[in-house]
Design an enzyme around this catalytic site. Structure first.
Site, short mmCIF file in Angstrom:
data_model
loop_
_atom_site.label_atom_id
_atom_site.label_comp_id
_atom_site.label_asym_id
_atom_site.label_seq_id
_atom_site.Cartn_x
_atom_site.Cartn_y
_atom_site.Cartn_z
N HIS A 34 -3.90 8.97 21.56
CA HIS A 34 -2.79 9.11 20.62
C HIS A 34 -1.44 8.98 21.32
CE1 HIS A 34 -0.88 10.47 16.91
NE2 HIS A 34 -0.16 11.31 17.63
N HIS A 97 -0.27 9.81 10.28
CA HIS A 97 -0.76 11.19 10.27
C HIS A 97 -2.10 11.18 9.55
CE1 HIS A 97 1.18 15.34 11.00
NE2 HIS A 97 1.25 14.61 12.11
N ASP A 119 12.12 11.44 14.30
CA ASP A 119 12.25 10.27 15.19
C ASP A 119 13.55 9.53 14.90
OD1 ASP A 119 9.87 10.69 16.53
OD2 ASP A 119 8.71 9.30 15.31
N ASP A 521 5.12 -1.76 13.20
CA ASP A 521 3.74 -1.78 12.73
C ASP A 521 3.02 -0.48 13.05
OD1 ASP A 521 2.62 -1.86 15.43
OD2 ASP A 521 3.19 -3.95 15.48
N GLY A 558 6.44 0.69 16.85
CA GLY A 558 5.22 0.90 16.09
C GLY A 558 4.45 2.10 16.56
N SER A 561 -3.11 4.12 15.95
CA SER A 561 -4.01 5.21 15.59
C SER A 561 -5.44 4.70 15.67
CB SER A 561 -3.71 5.73 14.19
OG SER A 561 -4.64 6.72 13.81
#
Length: 753
Positions: A34, A97, A119, A521, A558, A561
């Site tokens: 992550h 998330h 952010d 992205d 980007g 995940s």
């Protein structure tokens, strides 16, 4: 939590000793997939992230882009030079998330919004717009609807409370997300050169301040939790890894951040997200090639008797880490107090290692719990070298059901159906910048100028008045936004489907007269240790990179995940793209036919068709398989021409052809006052989903043909005033009025009312 044996050996070799328990946990989180992108970083060099418009590219909390002046806003970036850009900047970022939203859909989605907003704040920007792209299992499954409702409620609650409009996004349903939904959220902010902040620590001796909510035990191990497959009991066992948000604290933090930036008190900043304070502070100083000395027990805490590891790694929300000059610490405290936020002076920037100390109480000895090189912590994780199996192409085999059956199935498919139930829960008008609302091809945000002092004319909070929008400011710049992916496309053809995702989002902008400026992205995949899964993931990276390159659109940031696997299996490779574009002014043609001009207008299709049905809603309903549609050879020129068509004075309505093909595009254009009479040669023409095409209502077909340049232009038929779509396909025909279309498209509204 534990390090793998090989990682453990690397850490011992670097430290020259066994790591402490806090160091083990910190490395385990910061070296997780992550945080460290161990499986994906080797692939990400495929993206181009540079351009005259790029002020801050990949690697910071959010990208920073210069906006063109109004007289250059319609010009593609490849044709602009540095003089075409003004002094107004926007920030752009995206986050996922996913795992938290499965375990706790409301808090998981809500804190995803909070994270991407912070952010934005950490770049010295004020957040002005959100987009969410959501992916769930089959809509007919009770579990999927439960997750869907909870996620939408979480996003709407958090976004509405903090006063940032959710202006666009996408929703997709696919069986592959049954045990692992995806929640991808993008945010746009506004700033300028004087207010710009980065996440690079400046110099030794500066203080590190933690501002915001108190630290609790929620979210412990969130980064490592997001880097493993979801277990069957994840909803109960992993709940402590999900953060709990407080949007009212976030709103106060937004305004406090504005005040800090206004007074030039922030030297660098990082929000506390994955790996909590340990992640934010170590990455902040590592980017500056520096170190830090932090006293963990000085952190303001919500719960008693927290130990060093808990304080270091808790992912409690609504917190920011600031680098501040020593002489400004008291002023920061005053501003934090004004907004009822906690403020802790937790340490200082140094030119040595990243060191954390802890004393359980005043009488206890202070012990060193972390002592490591910051760059080794933040960037020392070795990359994975994984096997990848290339995806295979499908066979061509598709039936032809009766036109009426196919039309009803495709138009009522939850993926093509109206998403009104979703966006009506979001406050998309707060801030009064929203010129084109959700429900159209792309949102448009009004960008007003900043004052000579560098302060926003908006004042940050209210965004000015509604009179500032639209024709009231014809010289302004409209910011067009689109985001999403199509899992049916990328399941059938990961590489070409991802190229199509890029073109589809760009076509959404073009339908409103905008040209792309930049993209971010969110690359979602399953367990990369499985060669077939990693092969599909590699294909979507390459496809999206090539698609954006062909559009002359830099990918400036980007998120990745992975390990989105569950007991149900891996998710489809899902390359969410959030695309930002510009146009002069805010007045764009709607995706609804104009009945007043019915007698004097024609309905045209502009763009290259294809004969492939692969990945379509039609095949999902009818069964069978097919190759993916071929895409235009020059997508950049295609998008520029489509945008020019949309901006022409004779253009009355525009709508892109996407999910469901022409049949759905036409159904969405029809209203109670305006219908269409259209003839098509066959089922493929009615239902294939090649992006890069627009349906256009115009009073000057010759002008459209001239502007379209090399793009083919087809006459579809006439606009009527009977509110009926009359569709002839080969030897079959049907007539469906607006009420019947609304009923077909209202499947989500009906099920969740």
């Amino acid at each position: 939590m534990s390090l793998s044996e090989t990682d453990h050996e690397l850490v011992i070799a670097e430290l020259g000793r066994e790591p402490t328990p806090a160091e083990v946990a910190l490395f385990e989180n910061l070296w997780s997939e992550h945080c460290a992108y161990r499986s994906s970083r080797p692939l990400l060099s495929a993206f181009d992230g540079e351009g005259e418009q790029v002020i801050v590219g990949p690697g910071d909390d959010a990208a920073v882009l210069a906006l063109p002046d109004a007289d250059a806003a319609d010009t593609p970036p490849a044709e602009r030079d540095a003089d075409d850009y003004g002094d107004q900047y926007v920030t752009f970022g995206v986050e996922s998330h996913n795992h938290p939203s499965f375990v706790d859909p409301f808090d998981g989605a809500a804190t995803g919004v909070g994270g991407i907003v912070r952010d934005t704040m950490s770049m010295g920007a004020y957040p002005i717009a959100l987009l969410d792209s959501l992916y769930f299992g089959g809509f007919d499954r009770e579990g999927s609807r439960y997750l869907f409702e909870g996620v939408v409620e979480g996003i709407s609650h958090y976004g509405n409370c903090i006063g940032v409009p959710t202006v666009g996004g996408s929703v997709a349903f696919h069986g592959g997300y049954e045990g692992n939904p995806l929640v991808n959220v993008a945010c746009v902010g506004v700033t300028n050169e004087e207010r710009l902040v980065t996440a690079t620590a400046r110099e030794p001796g500066n203080r590190l301040l933690l501002v915001g909510n108190a630290t609790g035990r929620d979210g412990l191990g969130g980064a490592s939790f997001a880097s493993e497959d979801l277990a069957e009991d994840a909803e109960t066992e992993d709940r402590p890894a999900v953060q709990v948000g407080d949007p009212y604290a976030e709103k106060r933090l937004i305004e406090c951040n504005e005040a800090l930036v206004d007074e030039d008190l922030v030297l660098s900043a990082r929000d506390l997200g994955a790996a909590g304070l340990g992640g934010a502070s170590s990455e902040l100083v590592a980017k500056g090639g520096l170190g830090a000395r932090i006293e963990l027990d000085r952190v303001h805490q919500r719960e008693p008797n927290m130990n060093a590891l808990e304080i270091l790694l808790a992912e409690s929300q609504e917190r920011m880490c600031y680098e501040v000059a020593p002489e400004n610490v008291e002023r920061v405290r005053e501003l934090a107090d004004r907004f009822d936020l906690g403020c802790s002076d937790i340490g200082e920037v140094t030119d040595g290692n990243y060191v954390c100390t802890f004393a359980a109480d005043e009488s206890a000895d202070r012990e060193i719990v972390v002592d490591a090189d910051a760059e080794f912590l933040a960037d020392g994780a070795p990359m994975n070298d994984l096997a990848a199996d290339a995806p295979t192409d499908p066979d061509r085999d598709h039936p032809e059901p009766a036109l009426e059956d196919a039309f009803e199935a495709v138009v009522s498919d939850p993926n093509t159906a109206s998403k009104r139930w979703v966006y009506r829960q979001y406050d998309h008008e707060v801030g009064t910048r929203t010129a084109m609302k959700p429900g159209d091809d792309a949102a448009i945000i009004a960008m007003r100028e900043t004052s000579e002092s560098g302060e926003s004319v908006d004042g940050g909070t209210t965004g000015g008045s509604a009179a500032d929008l639209g024709a009231a400011d014809p010289e302004g710049v409209g910011l067009a936004l689109s985001s999403g992916a199509n899992p049916r496309w990328t399941s059938v053809a990961p590489y070409d489907g991802s190229r199509a995702v890029a073109l589809e989002n760009a076509t959404n902008l073009a339908a409103k007269g905008a040209v792309p400026l930049a993209a971010v992205d969110c690359l979602n995949g399953g367990n990369p240790e499985k060669p077939g899964v990693y092969g599909g993931f590699k294909a979507i990276v390459d496809g999206l990179a090539d698609g954006c390159r062909a559009l002359d659109t830099p990918v400036v940031g980007g998120n990745v995940s992975l390990y989105n696997d569950s007991v149900e299996g891996p998710i489809p490779p899902t390359p969410t793209l959030a695309l930002l574009g510009t146009r002069a002014g805010y007045d764009a043609p709607p995706a609804e036919l104009d009945p007043d001009a019915a007698a004097d207008s024609e309905l045209l299709l502009v763009g290259h068709p294809s004969d492939g049905l692969g990945g379509s809603a039609y095949l999902a309903a009818a069964g069978g398989s097919d190759r993916f549609p071929s895409l235009p050879d020059a997508p950049g020129a295609t998008v520029s021409s489509l945008a020019a068509v949309a901006r022409h004075d004779a253009t009355l309505a525009t709508h892109d052809v996407s999910d469901g093909g022409l049949a759905v595009a036409l159904a969405e254009l029809v209203s109670e006052e305006a219908g269409a009479d259209v003839a098509l040669p066959d089922h493929v023409a009615a239902f294939e989903e090649t992006p890069g095409r627009l349906v256009v209502q115009t009073t000057d077909p010759d002008a459209v043909a001239e502007i379209a340049d090399d793009l083919p232009v087809f006459r579809l038929g006439d606009v009527t005033t009977d509110g009926t779509l009359s569709l002839a396909v080969g030897d079959e025909s049907l007539a469906v009025d607006a009420d019947a279309i609304r009923e077909l498209r209202g499947v989500i509204d009906r099920e969740l009312a």
